[in-house]
Design an enzyme around this catalytic site. Structure first.
Site, PDB file in Angstrom:
ATOM      1  N   ASP A  38       9.353  -4.259 -88.832  1.00  0.00           N
ATOM      2  CA  ASP A  38      10.108  -4.743 -89.588  1.00  0.00           C
ATOM      3  C   ASP A  38      11.083  -3.905 -90.271  1.00  0.00           C
ATOM      4  OD1 ASP A  38      10.910  -6.311 -92.199  1.00  0.00           O
ATOM      5  OD2 ASP A  38       9.983  -4.717 -93.410  1.00  0.00           O
TER       6      ASP A  38
ATOM      7  N   ASP B 114      13.411  -3.461 -93.343  1.00  0.00           N
ATOM      8  CA  ASP B 114      13.657  -2.966 -94.826  1.00  0.00           C
ATOM      9  C   ASP B 114      12.468  -2.441 -95.197  1.00  0.00           C
ATOM     10  OD1 ASP B 114      16.345  -3.822 -95.055  1.00  0.00           O
ATOM     11  OD2 ASP B 114      15.786  -6.063 -95.300  1.00  0.00           O
TER      12      ASP B 114
END
Length: 198
Positions: free
Chosen positions: A24, A26
């Site tokens: 991922d 963020d």
């Protein structure tokens, strides 16, 4: 649910033998949330932060949260370009080292994010991750550069989309040990089909 996740011992074995690691972006590869930062740049920081928290916690359908946040910001092409030229994302401590070690072991690294490819591309360049290894959303603009929505056909634009990306990668490249690394509900739901979740 936590009970469907593999055990710690299984995860350690998968990690040692990983042939594919999906990150991922963020609050995982970078310290902040890209869309929150764009919202701040556009003067909508607090409203966007609250919507992001609701989406991250699984409190609302991801696509709805994405649509609401973008409708509030209404980012034009010019705004996004100005943001990218002035905002330099802060990498999470040692993430560059981890990715470099994985790549030195011939482990394929992907970014699988509910964020936007245009905001993630500079991070990928910093970390030597090929742009074609980014699975993320795409902002659309009208011919005059005004905000035109986002590409809702992207799997990462909806809840349940990250598992679809992992399945696609496993089918396409025959990976045996895929690890998903992330901080939100949409990351955890990618395991399975990922073999381990961190």
């Amino acid at each position: 649910p936590a009970n469907r996740l593999p055990s710690k011992k299984v995860c350690q074995t998968v990690w040692r033998n990983a042939d594919c690691v999906c990150f991922d972006i963020d609050s995982t590869v970078i310290e902040d949330e890209g869309l929150d930062q764009l919202g701040k740049f556009c003067g909508k920081a607090e409203e966007i932060r609250k919507m992001t928290e609701a989406a991250m916690g699984g409190g609302m359908e991801f696509r709805d949260a994405l649509r609401q946040r973008l409708n509030l910001i209404q980012p034009s092409l010019e705004t996004v370009q100005k943001f990218l030229s002035t905002h330099h994302p802060a990498l999470t401590s040692n993430v560059g080292r981890v990715i470099s070690v994985l790549q030195s072991r011939d482990v394929d690294v992907y970014f699988v994010s509910g964020g936007f490819k245009s905001l993630i591309a500079p991070v990928a360049k910093m970390l030597n991750v090929p742009l074609e290894n980014i699975f993320a959303n795409k902002i659309k603009f009208f011919y005059d550069g005004t905000y035109g929505g986002f590409d809702e056909s992207q799997p990462t634009s909806r809840s349940g989309g990250k598992p679809d990306v992992i399945r696609l990668l496993k089918e396409r490249y025959n990976y045996n040990n895929v690890v998903m690394i992330g901080d939100g509900a949409t990351d955890m739901e990618a395991c399975p089909p990922a073999d381990a979740f961190i």
